[in-house]
Design a protein around this motif. Structure first.
Motif, PDB file in Angstrom:
ATOM      1  N   LYS A   1       2.000  11.246  12.651  1.00  0.00           N
ATOM      2  CA  LYS A   1       0.775  10.776  12.005  1.00  0.00           C
ATOM      3  C   LYS A   1       1.154   9.959  10.774  1.00  0.00           C
ATOM      4  O   LYS A   1       2.096  10.291  10.062  1.00  0.00           O
ATOM      5  CB  LYS A   1      -0.124  11.943  11.596  1.00  0.00           C
TER       6      LYS A   1
ATOM      7  N   LYS B   1       0.834  -1.190   0.000  1.00  0.00           N
ATOM      8  CA  LYS B   1       0.000   0.000   0.000  1.00  0.00           C
ATOM      9  C   LYS B   1       0.876   1.250   0.000  1.00  0.00           C
ATOM     10  O   LYS B   1       2.096   1.179   0.179  1.00  0.00           O
ATOM     11  CB  LYS B   1      -0.924   0.003   1.220  1.00  0.00           C
TER      12      LYS B   1
ATOM     13  N   GLY C   1      -6.067  10.204   3.080  1.00  0.00           N
ATOM     14  CA  GLY C   1      -5.916   8.841   3.562  1.00  0.00           C
ATOM     15  C   GLY C   1      -6.539   8.605   4.921  1.00  0.00           C
ATOM     16  O   GLY C   1      -6.941   9.541   5.617  1.00  0.00           O
ATOM     17  N   LYS C   2      -6.606   7.330   5.275  1.00  0.00           N
ATOM     18  CA  LYS C   2      -7.120   6.951   6.592  1.00  0.00           C
ATOM     19  C   LYS C   2      -5.952   6.715   7.543  1.00  0.00           C
ATOM     20  O   LYS C   2      -4.910   6.178   7.157  1.00  0.00           O
ATOM     21  CB  LYS C   2      -7.978   5.698   6.489  1.00  0.00           C
ATOM     22  N   THR C   3      -6.128   7.109   8.779  1.00  0.00           N
ATOM     23  CA  THR C   3      -5.059   6.996   9.768  1.00  0.00           C
ATOM     24  C   THR C   3      -4.767   5.528  10.087  1.00  0.00           C
ATOM     25  O   THR C   3      -5.670   4.720  10.272  1.00  0.00           O
ATOM     26  CB  THR C   3      -5.444   7.730  11.060  1.00  0.00           C
ATOM     27  N   ILE C   4      -3.477   5.188  10.119  1.00  0.00           N
ATOM     28  CA  ILE C   4      -3.030   3.869  10.570  1.00  0.00           C
ATOM     29  C   ILE C   4      -1.984   4.065  11.652  1.00  0.00           C
ATOM     30  O   ILE C   4      -1.420   5.151  11.809  1.00  0.00           O
ATOM     31  CB  ILE C   4      -2.462   3.019   9.410  1.00  0.00           C
ATOM     32  N   ASN C   5      -1.712   3.016  12.396  1.00  0.00           N
ATOM     33  CA  ASN C   5      -0.811   3.142  13.551  1.00  0.00           C
ATOM     34  C   ASN C   5       0.509   2.413  13.384  1.00  0.00           C
ATOM     35  O   ASN C   5       1.446   2.640  14.146  1.00  0.00           O
ATOM     36  CB  ASN C   5      -1.513   2.623  14.819  1.00  0.00           C
TER      37      ASN C   5
ATOM     38  N   VAL D   1      -0.927   8.009   7.426  1.00  0.00           N
ATOM     39  CA  VAL D   1      -2.179   7.675   6.745  1.00  0.00           C
ATOM     40  C   VAL D   1      -1.880   6.748   5.579  1.00  0.00           C
ATOM     41  O   VAL D   1      -0.818   6.816   4.961  1.00  0.00           O
ATOM     42  CB  VAL D   1      -2.936   8.926   6.238  1.00  0.00           C
ATOM     43  N   GLU D   2      -2.820   5.855   5.331  1.00  0.00           N
ATOM     44  CA  GLU D   2      -2.757   5.017   4.142  1.00  0.00           C
ATOM     45  C   GLU D   2      -3.492   5.749   3.024  1.00  0.00           C
ATOM     46  O   GLU D   2      -4.685   6.036   3.142  1.00  0.00           O
ATOM     47  CB  GLU D   2      -3.400   3.667   4.418  1.00  0.00           C
TER      48      GLU D   2
ATOM     49  N   GLU E   1      -5.249  13.819   6.594  1.00  0.00           N
ATOM     50  CA  GLU E   1      -6.528  13.134   6.717  1.00  0.00           C
ATOM     51  C   GLU E   1      -7.357  13.201   5.433  1.00  0.00           C
ATOM     52  O   GLU E   1      -8.180  12.322   5.169  1.00  0.00           O
ATOM     53  CB  GLU E   1      -7.344  13.726   7.873  1.00  0.00           C
TER      54      GLU E   1
ATOM     55  N   ASN F   1      -5.634   6.906   0.038  1.00  0.00           N
ATOM     56  CA  ASN F   1      -6.823   6.254  -0.517  1.00  0.00           C
ATOM     57  C   ASN F   1      -7.426   7.018  -1.694  1.00  0.00           C
ATOM     58  O   ASN F   1      -8.627   6.942  -1.948  1.00  0.00           O
ATOM     59  CB  ASN F   1      -7.886   6.055   0.572  1.00  0.00           C
TER      60      ASN F   1
END
Length: 278
Positions: free
Chosen positions: A108, A78, A145-149, A110-111, A142, A113
């Protein structure tokens, strides 16, 4: 206006790097673009990780770093955008950022998208450029993309201590333009384990027991220049990135050779440091 840096394995022959710059300038004519490197070995994630870790902090806060290594999108690879140490990084989630993240926690991640709107076989040009220009305009992560950890790690990126043998076990992670070989053993880690003790560094059949502050420290300047025989001598230093490096003084592959060629050292070869208890 922000700075955008480029680190890729695209080389200088093809149009890829030029097309990326053109696309950025088409969106942001006044942006400043800096090439960190386009000669990373093809698909060499570890090499790219070493280069970007040692280059990024020389740039001003807010710089955006586009990393185009093994960036084809698939279910196992990804794309991410990350804010870390007040810098932004755009790359594939393939382990490239794990070397930096092992020392500094990201603010932060994000993946990305936005791919549904963009069909492409050249994601660095069509996706990474869009994201970089969005950030350069002041856009937030934001939005794209959606936040990932968590991010994908690279195996064997960190050295470890073999308590039974009282030694550090490391790997060669980079071979530079001079043929010097760089290990994953950082000075801070070495000194924490060393605790002032004497040591022996082993790489294949070679042994070293001195770490010089700089390359020319191996030279005996009391000997007249014409009578010295220093070129081609092996030595160990902590390089400018504070990584343990095995080098050959004034190495030259066409004449005296290099640490890589003369000692037969290559990527992922083991380098160990044995400590001597008095």
């Amino acid at each position: 206006m922000a700075i955008i840096t480029l680190t890729t394995d695209f080389g200088e022959k093809d149009y890829f790097a030029g097309a990326i710059k053109g696309a950025i300038y088409s969106e942001l004519p006044n942006i400043e673009i800096v090439d960190i490197s386009h000669t990373v070995s093809p698909f060499n994630i570890l090499e790219a990780a070493y280069i970007i870790q040692n280059a990024y902090s020389s740039f001003p806060k807010g710089t955006i770093h586009v990393i185009g290594i093994d960036s084809e999108l698939n279910q196992e690879n990804k794309h991410i955008a990350m804010k870390l140490d007040d810098h932004y990084f755009i790359c594939a989630n393939n382990g490239i950022m794990s070397m930096i993240c092992s020392e500094i926690a990201p603010e932060k991640i994000v993946e990305i998208n936005i791919h549904d709107k963009i069909q492409t076989s050249f994601p660095v040009l069509d996706v990474f450029v869009k994201v970089a220009c969005h950030i350069a305009r002041g856009g937030t992560l934001e939005v794209i993309g959606k936040t990932i950890n968590e991010i994908k790690p690279i195996k064997n990126i960190l050295p470890y201590v073999n308590d039974e043998k009282n030694q550090i076990m490391g790997k060669i992670i980079y071979v530079d333009n001079y043929g010097n070989v760089v290990t994953n053993i950082k000075k801070s880690f070495f000194e924490t384990i060393q605790k002032g003790r004497a040591f022996e560094i082993y790489a294949r059949n070679y042994k070293f027991n001195t770490i010089y502050k700089k390359y020319s420290d191996i030279v005996n300047f009391e000997i007249p220049e014409g009578k010295r025989n220093d070129e081609g001598k092996g030595l160990v230093v902590f390089n400018s990135g504070n990584f343990l490096e095995i080098a050959v003084y004034k190495s030259n592959s066409a004449t005296v050779g290099s640490a890589s060629s003369l000692m037969g050292l290559g990527l992922m070869d083991t380098v160990s440091v044995k400590f001597i208890n008095e």
